[in-house]
Design a protein around this motif. Structure first.
Motif, PDB file in Angstrom:
ATOM      1  N   TRP A   1       0.835  -1.192   0.000  1.00 37.64           N
ATOM      2  CA  TRP A   1       0.000   0.000   0.000  1.00 37.64           C
ATOM      3  C   TRP A   1       0.877   1.251   0.000  1.00 37.64           C
ATOM      4  O   TRP A   1       0.637   2.189  -0.756  1.00 37.64           O
ATOM      5  CB  TRP A   1      -0.925  -0.017   1.216  1.00 37.64           C
ATOM      6  CG  TRP A   1      -1.663   1.272   1.399  1.00 37.64           C
ATOM      7  CD1 TRP A   1      -1.462   2.198   2.366  1.00 37.64           C
ATOM      8  CD2 TRP A   1      -2.704   1.798   0.577  1.00 37.64           C
ATOM      9  NE1 TRP A   1      -2.307   3.256   2.204  1.00 37.64           N
ATOM     10  CE2 TRP A   1      -3.082   3.031   1.098  1.00 37.64           C
ATOM     11  CE3 TRP A   1      -3.354   1.336  -0.561  1.00 37.64           C
ATOM     12  CZ2 TRP A   1      -4.063   3.818   0.541  1.00 37.64           C
ATOM     13  CZ3 TRP A   1      -4.342   2.126  -1.118  1.00 37.64           C
ATOM     14  CH2 TRP A   1      -4.689   3.342  -0.564  1.00 37.64           C
TER      15      TRP A   1
ATOM     16  N   ALA B   1       1.093   4.047  -2.954  1.00 36.63           N
ATOM     17  CA  ALA B   1       0.821   5.453  -2.655  1.00 36.63           C
ATOM     18  C   ALA B   1       1.999   6.327  -3.062  1.00 36.63           C
ATOM     19  O   ALA B   1       1.819   7.405  -3.633  1.00 36.63           O
ATOM     20  CB  ALA B   1       0.509   5.635  -1.172  1.00 36.63           C
TER      21      ALA B   1
ATOM     22  N   PRO C   1     -15.748   8.382  -7.255  1.00 35.58           N
ATOM     23  CA  PRO C   1     -15.733   6.926  -7.364  1.00 35.58           C
ATOM     24  C   PRO C   1     -16.825   6.356  -8.272  1.00 35.58           C
ATOM     25  O   PRO C   1     -16.710   5.231  -8.728  1.00 35.58           O
ATOM     26  CB  PRO C   1     -15.907   6.444  -5.932  1.00 35.58           C
ATOM     27  CG  PRO C   1     -16.542   7.572  -5.216  1.00 35.58           C
ATOM     28  CD  PRO C   1     -16.080   8.824  -5.903  1.00 35.58           C
TER      29      PRO C   1
ATOM     30  N   ALA D   1     -15.868   9.019   1.279  1.00 36.57           N
ATOM     31  CA  ALA D   1     -14.573   9.696   1.222  1.00 36.57           C
ATOM     32  C   ALA D   1     -14.634  10.890   0.276  1.00 36.57           C
ATOM     33  O   ALA D   1     -14.108  11.966   0.574  1.00 36.57           O
ATOM     34  CB  ALA D   1     -13.485   8.722   0.777  1.00 36.57           C
TER      35      ALA D   1
ATOM     36  N   VAL E   1      -6.238  10.099  -8.710  1.00 35.20           N
ATOM     37  CA  VAL E   1      -6.785   8.847  -8.194  1.00 35.20           C
ATOM     38  C   VAL E   1      -8.223   9.057  -7.770  1.00 35.20           C
ATOM     39  O   VAL E   1      -8.616  10.157  -7.397  1.00 35.20           O
ATOM     40  CB  VAL E   1      -5.971   8.325  -6.984  1.00 35.20           C
ATOM     41  CG1 VAL E   1      -4.559   7.985  -7.401  1.00 35.20           C
ATOM     42  CG2 VAL E   1      -5.938   9.331  -5.864  1.00 35.20           C
ATOM     43  N   PRO E   2      -9.014   7.999  -7.825  1.00 43.78           N
ATOM     44  CA  PRO E   2     -10.389   8.146  -7.347  1.00 43.78           C
ATOM     45  C   PRO E   2     -10.440   8.098  -5.827  1.00 43.78           C
ATOM     46  O   PRO E   2      -9.551   7.558  -5.180  1.00 43.78           O
ATOM     47  CB  PRO E   2     -11.086   6.913  -7.942  1.00 43.78           C
ATOM     48  CG  PRO E   2      -9.994   5.905  -8.059  1.00 43.78           C
ATOM     49  CD  PRO E   2      -8.745   6.688  -8.382  1.00 43.78           C
ATOM     50  N   ALA E   3     -11.466   8.713  -5.271  1.00 40.58           N
ATOM     51  CA  ALA E   3     -11.732   8.499  -3.852  1.00 40.58           C
ATOM     52  C   ALA E   3     -12.151   7.037  -3.730  1.00 40.58           C
ATOM     53  O   ALA E   3     -12.689   6.457  -4.668  1.00 40.58           O
ATOM     54  CB  ALA E   3     -12.861   9.419  -3.393  1.00 40.58           C
ATOM     55  N   PHE E   4     -11.890   6.435  -2.597  1.00 43.61           N
ATOM     56  CA  PHE E   4     -12.157   5.004  -2.455  1.00 43.61           C
ATOM     57  C   PHE E   4     -13.637   4.680  -2.331  1.00 43.61           C
ATOM     58  O   PHE E   4     -14.046   3.576  -2.648  1.00 43.61           O
ATOM     59  CB  PHE E   4     -11.373   4.424  -1.282  1.00 43.61           C
ATOM     60  CG  PHE E   4      -9.902   4.419  -1.559  1.00 43.61           C
ATOM     61  CD1 PHE E   4      -9.370   3.582  -2.522  1.00 43.61           C
ATOM     62  CD2 PHE E   4      -9.061   5.275  -0.881  1.00 43.61           C
ATOM     63  CE1 PHE E   4      -8.018   3.587  -2.796  1.00 43.61           C
ATOM     64  CE2 PHE E   4      -7.700   5.276  -1.146  1.00 43.61           C
ATOM     65  CZ  PHE E   4      -7.175   4.434  -2.111  1.00 43.61           C
ATOM     66  N   ASP E   5     -14.427   5.632  -1.851  1.00 42.18           N
ATOM     67  CA  ASP E   5     -15.862   5.399  -1.751  1.00 42.18           C
ATOM     68  C   ASP E   5     -16.595   6.734  -1.742  1.00 42.18           C
ATOM     69  O   ASP E   5     -15.973   7.796  -1.676  1.00 42.18           O
ATOM     70  CB  ASP E   5     -16.214   4.558  -0.515  1.00 42.18           C
ATOM     71  CG  ASP E   5     -15.782   5.195   0.794  1.00 42.18           C
ATOM     72  OD1 ASP E   5     -15.902   6.429   0.942  1.00 42.18           O
ATOM     73  OD2 ASP E   5     -15.333   4.461   1.687  1.00 42.18           O
ATOM     74  N   THR E   6     -17.903   6.658  -1.810  1.00 44.75           N
ATOM     75  CA  THR E   6     -18.731   7.860  -1.855  1.00 44.75           C
ATOM     76  C   THR E   6     -18.506   8.725  -0.622  1.00 44.75           C
ATOM     77  O   THR E   6     -18.386   9.948  -0.728  1.00 44.75           O
ATOM     78  CB  THR E   6     -20.215   7.453  -1.961  1.00 44.75           C
ATOM     79  OG1 THR E   6     -20.382   6.737  -3.179  1.00 44.75           O
ATOM     80  CG2 THR E   6     -21.125   8.658  -1.953  1.00 44.75           C
TER      81      THR E   6
END
Length: 146
Positions: free
Chosen positions: A6, A10, A87, A27, A20-25
């Motif tokens: 990881w 990064a 995302p 975030a 990069v995308p946010a990992f979830d809505t």
């Protein structure tokens, strides 16, 4: 081992400048809230400086410094938020709305900088009001996301 991968990933992303995308809505929404809240504070400080300059309570040099630094503070916030991909497509509208609000605030601050340097009290007073209204709208937007 997993943490090392990881960290390596990064580091590669940071060094390559990739978006990069946010990992979830959640975030992504938290990023939007942070960008809005930061810009609200900046806009309110600039509005106070404009009001103080119009009332001759601060010097031209001080008003110029406050407004110029406020304008400069918007760029990194806008760049940071703008560099994170939503995302999923349902958040594209949120991304656009937040970036529009940040950009509008930056435009108002640029106008304020010019007005301060010109000593244009009428324009400074009008822009102070616009900055407060814009800050209120961003504040409401951030609260709606929480």
């Amino acid at each position: 081992m997993r943490a090392a991968r990881w960290l390596a990933a990064a580091a590669c992303l940071m060094l390559s400048g990739c978006v990069v995308p946010a990992f979830d809505t959640g975030a992504f929404e938290r990023n939007a809230i942070g960008a809005l809240e930061s810009t609200v504070s900046t806009a309110r400080v600039a509005a106070l400086a404009l009001d103080a300059r119009v009332g001759n309570r601060i010097t031209l040099a001080y008003a110029d410094t406050v407004v110029t630094e406020a304008e400069e503070a918007i760029g990194p916030v806008e760049a940071s938020f703008g560099s994170v991909d939503p995302p999923d497509p349902t958040l594209d509208e949120l991304r656009s709305a937040v970036l529009d609000q940040l950009g509008d605030t930056g435009d108002l601050l640029a106008d304020a900088r010019i007005a301060v340097r010109r000593g244009d009290s009428d324009t400074m007073a009008a822009l102070a009001g616009e900055l407060r209204r814009t800050a209120d709208a961003m504040d409401q937007h951030a609260e709606a996301l929480q």
